[in-house]
Scaffold this motif. Structure first.
Motif, short mmCIF file in Angstrom:
data_model
loop_
_atom_site.label_atom_id
_atom_site.label_comp_id
_atom_site.label_asym_id
_atom_site.label_seq_id
_atom_site.Cartn_x
_atom_site.Cartn_y
_atom_site.Cartn_z
N LEU A 116 24.12 -33.37 -43.21
CA LEU A 116 22.87 -33.76 -43.86
C LEU A 116 22.19 -34.84 -43.05
O LEU A 116 22.85 -35.70 -42.47
N ASP A 117 20.85 -34.81 -43.01
CA ASP A 117 20.15 -35.90 -42.35
C ASP A 117 20.14 -37.10 -43.30
O ASP A 117 20.11 -36.95 -44.52
N ASN A 118 20.22 -38.29 -42.75
CA ASN A 118 20.33 -39.51 -43.56
C ASN A 118 19.07 -39.81 -44.35
O ASN A 118 19.14 -40.33 -45.46
N GLU A 119 17.91 -39.50 -43.79
CA GLU A 119 16.66 -39.86 -44.44
C GLU A 119 16.38 -39.03 -45.69
O GLU A 119 15.98 -39.56 -46.72
N ARG A 120 16.60 -37.72 -45.60
CA ARG A 120 16.23 -36.83 -46.71
C ARG A 120 17.43 -36.28 -47.48
O ARG A 120 17.27 -35.61 -48.49
N ALA A 121 18.64 -36.49 -46.94
CA ALA A 121 19.87 -35.96 -47.54
C ALA A 121 19.80 -34.44 -47.71
O ALA A 121 20.29 -33.88 -48.68
N GLU A 122 19.18 -33.78 -46.73
CA GLU A 122 19.06 -32.33 -46.73
C GLU A 122 19.81 -31.78 -45.51
O GLU A 122 19.93 -32.47 -44.48
N PRO A 123 20.31 -30.55 -45.58
CA PRO A 123 20.98 -29.96 -44.41
C PRO A 123 20.05 -29.95 -43.20
O PRO A 123 18.85 -29.74 -43.34
N VAL A 124 20.63 -30.23 -42.04
CA VAL A 124 19.82 -30.21 -40.82
C VAL A 124 19.39 -28.78 -40.52
O VAL A 124 20.06 -27.81 -40.90
N GLU A 125 18.26 -28.65 -39.86
CA GLU A 125 17.74 -27.34 -39.52
C GLU A 125 18.67 -26.64 -38.54
O GLU A 125 19.28 -27.27 -37.68
N THR A 126 18.76 -25.34 -38.66
CA THR A 126 19.59 -24.54 -37.77
C THR A 126 19.05 -24.65 -36.34
O THR A 126 17.85 -24.52 -36.11
N ILE A 127 19.95 -24.90 -35.41
CA ILE A 127 19.56 -25.00 -34.01
C ILE A 127 19.23 -23.62 -33.48
O ILE A 127 19.98 -22.66 -33.70
N VAL A 128 18.11 -23.52 -32.80
CA VAL A 128 17.68 -22.26 -32.18
C VAL A 128 17.25 -22.55 -30.74
O VAL A 128 17.01 -23.69 -30.37
N VAL A 129 17.15 -21.50 -29.97
CA VAL A 129 16.70 -21.61 -28.58
C VAL A 129 15.24 -21.17 -28.54
O VAL A 129 14.90 -20.09 -29.02
N ARG A 130 14.41 -22.02 -27.95
CA ARG A 130 12.98 -21.74 -27.87
C ARG A 130 12.50 -21.85 -26.41
O ARG A 130 13.06 -22.61 -25.63
N SER A 131 11.44 -21.15 -26.13
CA SER A 131 10.79 -21.27 -24.82
C SER A 131 10.00 -22.58 -24.81
O SER A 131 9.82 -23.22 -25.84
N THR A 132 9.52 -22.96 -23.64
CA THR A 132 8.69 -24.17 -23.57
C THR A 132 7.40 -24.01 -24.37
O THR A 132 6.80 -25.00 -24.77
N ALA A 133 7.01 -22.76 -24.64
CA ALA A 133 5.82 -22.50 -25.46
C ALA A 133 6.14 -22.46 -26.95
O ALA A 133 5.25 -22.28 -27.77
N GLY A 134 7.44 -22.59 -27.29
CA GLY A 134 7.83 -22.63 -28.70
C GLY A 134 8.30 -21.31 -29.27
O GLY A 134 8.69 -21.26 -30.45
N ALA A 135 8.31 -20.24 -28.50
CA ALA A 135 8.76 -18.94 -29.00
C ALA A 135 10.29 -18.92 -29.14
O ALA A 135 10.99 -19.46 -28.28
N LEU A 136 10.77 -18.29 -30.21
CA LEU A 136 12.22 -18.09 -30.37
C LEU A 136 12.71 -17.14 -29.29
O LEU A 136 12.07 -16.13 -29.01
#
Length: 151
Positions: A116-136
């Motif tokens: 969980l992130d400390n600030e919001r106490a919510e699960p962290v976002e799933t790590i994904v691989v993106r291009s420099t333009a932001g595409a998955l």
């Protein structure tokens, strides 16, 4: 031993990373260091690892530059193992392993920990691989190329 030297000298960053920190105990030590474990006795208690093996693993992580030894933060005579910049940069590796395990290695309804992130106490976002333009990106969207560092 020859095979290990080949991995350590491979042009493949994955092979070199696995040779450096890819065994389970090294990764578990790094994981615990992210949880603010710093002393030999704390690592030993949490991991249940034999002292001689833990000592060798910690020594190797210090030699690699993943951990450094510092005087105890409480002013006692103890020494502490602290993550370096190199060690802190392994955080996404540990999180990726955690998320893969959460997704594939627990049965429905089976209890497990989540990050969980400390600030919001919510699960962290799933790590994904993106291009420099932001595409998955998927493996089919990528290729390897041999380069020389610094050029």
């Amino acid at each position: 031993m020859a095979r290990q030297q080949l991995l350590a000298q491979s042009e493949c960053p994955v092979a070199r990373t696995l040779e450096a920190i890819g065994d389970r105990w090294a990764l578990m030590i790094i994981r615990d260091a992210f949880d603010d474990v710093r002393r030999f006795s704390e690592f030993q208690k949490r991991l249940g690892l034999a002292k001689n093996i833990l000592s060798a693993k910690l020594k190797r992580l210090v030699e690699l530059g993943v951990l450094e030894i510092q005087p105890a933060s409480d002013g006692s005579a103890y020494k502490e193992y602290v993550l370096t910049d190199m060690g802190r940069a392994a955080f996404p590796i540990v999180v990726s392993l955690r998320q893969w395990g959460e997704r594939f290695l627990f049965a429905q309804g089976e209890e497990h920990s989540v990050l969980l992130d400390n600030e919001r106490a919510e699960p962290v976002e799933t790590i994904v691989v993106r291009s420099t333009a932001g595409a998955l990106l998927t493996p089919a969207d990528c290729h390897r190329k041999l380069v020389t560092r610094g050029r």
